[in-house]
Design an enzyme around this catalytic site. Sequence first.
Site, PDB file in Angstrom:
ATOM      1  N   LYS A  69       0.832  -1.217   0.000  1.00 24.01           N
ATOM      2  CA  LYS A  69       0.000   0.000   0.000  1.00 24.01           C
ATOM      3  C   LYS A  69       0.866   1.267   0.000  1.00 24.01           C
ATOM      4  O   LYS A  69       2.059   1.210   0.272  1.00 24.01           O
ATOM      5  CB  LYS A  69      -0.954  -0.035   1.190  1.00 24.01           C
TER       6      LYS A  69
HETATM    7  C1  LIG Z   1      -5.338  -4.423   0.965  1.00 25.58           C
HETATM    8  C2  LIG Z   1      -6.825  -4.287   0.996  1.00 25.58           C
HETATM    9  C3  LIG Z   1      -7.568  -4.577   2.148  1.00 25.58           C
HETATM   10  C4  LIG Z   1      -6.995  -5.289   3.336  1.00 25.58           C
HETATM   11  O1  LIG Z   1      -6.023  -4.598   3.980  1.00 25.58           O
HETATM   12  P1  LIG Z   1      -5.232  -5.365   5.155  1.00 25.58           P
HETATM   13  O2  LIG Z   1      -4.490  -4.248   5.831  1.00 25.58           O
HETATM   14  O3  LIG Z   1      -4.329  -6.350   4.505  1.00 25.58           O
HETATM   15  O4  LIG Z   1      -6.242  -5.995   6.039  1.00 25.58           O
HETATM   16  C5  LIG Z   1      -8.916  -4.280   2.164  1.00 25.58           C
HETATM   17  N1  LIG Z   1      -9.520  -3.762   1.083  1.00 25.58           N
HETATM   18  C6  LIG Z   1      -8.854  -3.495  -0.053  1.00 25.58           C
HETATM   19  C7  LIG Z   1      -9.596  -2.892  -1.194  1.00 25.58           C
HETATM   20  C8  LIG Z   1      -7.487  -3.765  -0.144  1.00 25.58           C
HETATM   21  O5  LIG Z   1      -6.834  -3.543  -1.297  1.00 25.58           O
END
Ligand SMILES: *Cc1c(COP(=O)(O)O)cnc(C)c1O
Length: 418
Positions: free
Chosen positions: A216
């Site tokens: 991210k």
């Molecule tokens: C990465 C992601 C998540 C989950 O995030 P985590 O921190 O791994 O729980 C949820 N929604 C979307 C759209 C994502 O891309």
Amino acid sequence: MSEGFIPFSRPYFDDSDVEAVAAVIRSGWWTTGPRTREFEEAFAVYQGAEHAVALNSCTAGLHLALLAAGVGEGDLVLTSTYTFAATAEVGLYLGAVPVLFDIDPRTMNLEASALAAAVECAAEGDRGAVERAADEGRVAPGTARVLAGRAGARVGAVVPVHFAGLACDMDAVGRAAAAGGAPVIADAAHAVETTSGGAHVGALGDVCAFSFYATKNLSTGEGGMVTTDDGELAERVRRLSLHGISKDAWNRYTAEGSWYYEIMEAGYKYNLTDIAAALGLAQLGRLDRLHDRRARIATRYSEAFADLGALTLPAAPDGDTHAWHLYVVRLRPDTLRIDRARFIEELRERGVGSSVHFIPLHLHPLHRDMHGYRRGDFPAAEAAYDAAVSLPLYPSLTDGEVERVCEAVRAICEENVA
Ligand SMILES: *Cc1c(COP(=O)(O)O)cnc(C)c1O
């Protein structure tokens, strides 16, 4: 042309990240503590939200936000089919029913007009209203099928997803949710820098959940944060993140704290460590600079591909900030002799990694088998999925690498014209 494979994703860090983490390790306080508090405060300020609670994932944030907002057994949780597993699975943890929606093909975000129609049908509680809405094309067949079986069910929450970092139409989503008396709990996993109407998305809706997963825009390896203006809800999320205990370990074990605590309810183990928070603080400090680089790369891609008839390029917002977590091109049907799988293979042969976001939830066995979903249930999401290719987009891409991606995409389009 420089060689070497360009991976789809690569984390960005410098010595200040390493130093920040090392300082926490040397401090001897490794779990939730002063760095986490500092990260929460800085993140709340960045988003323009009253409160921020750090957690060990976005999934945990969505789960606790739904729980704290009172979502329970049999409630409907309305969200997009075009998202990651986490967005809908958290409703299932609580016995709620995920109701999936199709996307607006321009933005790839959940279609707000269908949301309004569905909330109206749920409120009316009659099967006929749902069938009429589906016949008139106001809601997707897949949405209608799930709603028709649940006449009179309560809408527990609306969970918009700011796909790729482009904000949903939060005014329209908010109006639809309000009509159903439901809170808006946004999945902002892609959207740390995203704004809508000039505000960061963390200040919009009732709760907003962010992800700091490895790929991210802001990463702590694993981690997450929820923002909200509701102080009581923030405190409930905080308590639920640490076993439902009335005080966290920092307050218990420091000189100012005391040994006494009370278990108020059955909670979870979702807290963020200070090691992760230190990384988050270091990254937050340079987020806008790194975002400028992402935006510049996205602009370069859009310029370079503007005349390629084979591609639909991502929509850019008017006056607002796109987080540019992902740059997703879609292959136009019938313009190329090759399909999406072959396109990705050709990119790989030219040294460019890529990915696909997302396989719509309703095509996965979990959701498919639960509601009898089939192809045709969410036509816009299926068309997007069949055509989508996510190109590399991260601050450490060099200008040379960006040009190699541009050249590879151009060459594949030009050599494979239908
Ligand atoms: C990465 C992601 C998540 C989950 O995030 P985590 O921190 O791994 O729980 C949820 N929604 C979307 C759209 C994502 O891309």
